[in-house]
Design a protein around this motif. Structure first.
Motif, PDB file in Angstrom:
ATOM      1  N   PRO A  84      65.428  32.577 107.173  1.00 48.28           N
ATOM      2  CA  PRO A  84      64.964  31.189 107.029  1.00 48.28           C
ATOM      3  C   PRO A  84      65.975  30.334 106.277  1.00 48.28           C
ATOM      4  CG  PRO A  84      63.757  32.672 105.554  1.00 48.28           C
ATOM      5  CD  PRO A  84      64.550  33.536 106.467  1.00 48.28           C
TER       6      PRO A  84
ATOM      7  N   ASP B 138      66.015  27.796 104.394  1.00 48.50           N
ATOM      8  CA  ASP B 138      65.335  26.842 103.520  1.00 48.50           C
ATOM      9  C   ASP B 138      66.108  26.589 102.225  1.00 48.50           C
ATOM     10  OD1 ASP B 138      64.912  29.332 102.445  1.00 48.50           O
ATOM     11  OD2 ASP B 138      62.729  29.315 102.683  1.00 48.50           O
ATOM     12  N   ASP B 139      67.307  27.152 102.089  1.00 55.75           N
ATOM     13  CA  ASP B 139      68.133  26.782 100.939  1.00 55.75           C
ATOM     14  C   ASP B 139      69.354  25.994 101.418  1.00 55.75           C
ATOM     15  OD1 ASP B 139      69.353  28.935 102.167  1.00 55.75           O
ATOM     16  OD2 ASP B 139      69.666  30.094 100.339  1.00 55.75           O
TER      17      ASP B 139
ATOM     18  N   THR C  24      71.758  25.901 105.219  1.00 58.32           N
ATOM     19  CA  THR C  24      71.979  26.514 106.524  1.00 58.32           C
ATOM     20  C   THR C  24      73.453  26.820 106.757  1.00 58.32           C
ATOM     21  OG1 THR C  24      72.324  24.413 107.643  1.00 58.32           O
ATOM     22  CG2 THR C  24      70.039  25.187 107.430  1.00 58.32           C
TER      23      THR C  24
ATOM     24  N   SER D 171      69.886  30.752 107.328  1.00 58.61           N
ATOM     25  CA  SER D 171      70.594  30.906 106.053  1.00 58.61           C
ATOM     26  C   SER D 171      71.919  31.619 106.263  1.00 58.61           C
ATOM     27  CB  SER D 171      69.736  31.717 105.071  1.00 58.61           C
ATOM     28  OG  SER D 171      69.772  33.098 105.401  1.00 58.61           O
TER      29      SER D 171
ATOM     30  N   SER E 138      70.998  26.929 112.076  1.00 55.04           N
ATOM     31  CA  SER E 138      69.908  26.460 111.209  1.00 55.04           C
ATOM     32  C   SER E 138      69.358  27.566 110.323  1.00 55.04           C
ATOM     33  CB  SER E 138      68.769  25.890 112.067  1.00 55.04           C
ATOM     34  OG  SER E 138      69.217  24.762 112.799  1.00 55.04           O
TER      35      SER E 138
END
Length: 303
Positions: free
Chosen positions: A240, A242-243, A245, A289, A287
């Motif tokens: 994911p 979410d930090d 990409t 990590s 997109s």
């Protein structure tokens, strides 16, 4: 008057060390420092003299050295040299019942072969990876990695602790060698990244010492946190973003390439990293990590 009895201190385990290069001598020295009766052997006998002066027992032959102790540590040039030393001993039955701990650098496949060879001659076997240089031997904070016979490790762990912190990675003999290679790769990548960063900031007059003070805070704080977060993503195969990409990282590393080029520095390292990120993005991980870059590094065989 009641007699008082004082229990005798337990005798330290006798150990044999085969090979007295810089590392082998450091191993023997650490064992002597902890009170272990230590027998040593080297192809060129004069290397045993400094250790003999400290109380070690030089052996005339590998067979005599192996016979002297139940625990035998080997640290020679390579696996071919180790077999040259030990084949005659094994053929004479001298390895039966011994615990052989091989601290010779090598490849995982060689460790597997050595474990099978040792078992065929009645010896327990541990393969080892020394995660320090000779001056660090004996420091309890330095890691010594082991893999192979769990019973041998459990029995001799207190003695192996004289060398450094002993970590048993599992019963697969090649694991210690595999970890050793992986950790050295991490070290060299870290060293080179630090040196490139140092070259960049010192081009503007900053000292390496000042930069390193900031760099170490970054590595032990934020970067270690990123790695801790990414490890379970790798295990799960889900990344994911979410930090930050991969595509964001590609844009960011472009600034590093520009800054290095503008100051006349070699840009091959950041260009390599950028190209690896771009390959990950091209495979659909733009997109995700940064952990998703492992899908590029694993190559076609994993897929």
């Amino acid at each position: 008057m009641n007699a008082q009895h004082t229990a005798a201190a337990p005798a330290e385990t006798p150990v044999t060390v085969l090979g007295l290069g810089l590392m082998g001598s450091a191993l023997a020295g650490a064992l002597l420092d902890q009170g272990h009766p230590t027998t040593v052997w080297n192809r060129t006998p004069h290397k045993a003299k400094p250790l003999a002066d400290r109380g070690a027992h030089p052996a005339a032959t590998p067979g005599d050295a192996v016979a002297a102790s139940g625990l035998v540590l080997a640290c020679v040039l390579d696996h071919d040299a180790l077999r040259t030393v030990l084949d005659p001993v094994a053929e004479a039955g001298g390895l039966a019942g011994k615990a052989l701990v091989n601290l010779t650098s090598g490849e995982p496949e060689q460790a597997v072969e050595m474990a099978a060879w040792a078992a065929s001659h009645g010896a327990g076997y541990l393969d080892g990876g020394i995660m320090t240089t000779p001056p660090g031997v004996g420091n309890p904070e330095m890691m010594f990695l082991y893999s192979g016979d769990a019973e041998v490790f459990a029995t001799h762990r207190p003695t192996l602790a004289a060398l450094g912190d002993p970590l048993h990675l599992g019963t697969e003999p090649g694991l210690a060698s595999l970890y050793d290679a992986a950790l050295l790769g991490l070290m060299w990548a870290t060293f080179t990244g630090w040196l490139h960063g140092t070259a960049l900031v010192t081009s503007e007059g900053t000292t390496a010492t000042d930069f390193t003070r900031v760099a170490l805070r970054w590595l032990t704080g934020a970067v270690s946190g990123f790695v801790t977060t990414y490890a379970p993503q790798v295990d799960a195969g889900r990344y994911p973003g979410d930090d930050a990409t991969v595509d964001v990282q590609i844009a960011a590393i472009g600034h590093l390439v520009h800054a290095a080029h503008a100051r006349g520095l070699d840009t091959s390292l950041p260009e390599l990293l950028k190209a690896t990120m771009e390959r990950a993005s091209a495979r659909g991980h733009g997109s995700d990590s940064y952990a998703s870059v492992i899908e590029v590094l694993r190559g076609a065989a994993h897929r």
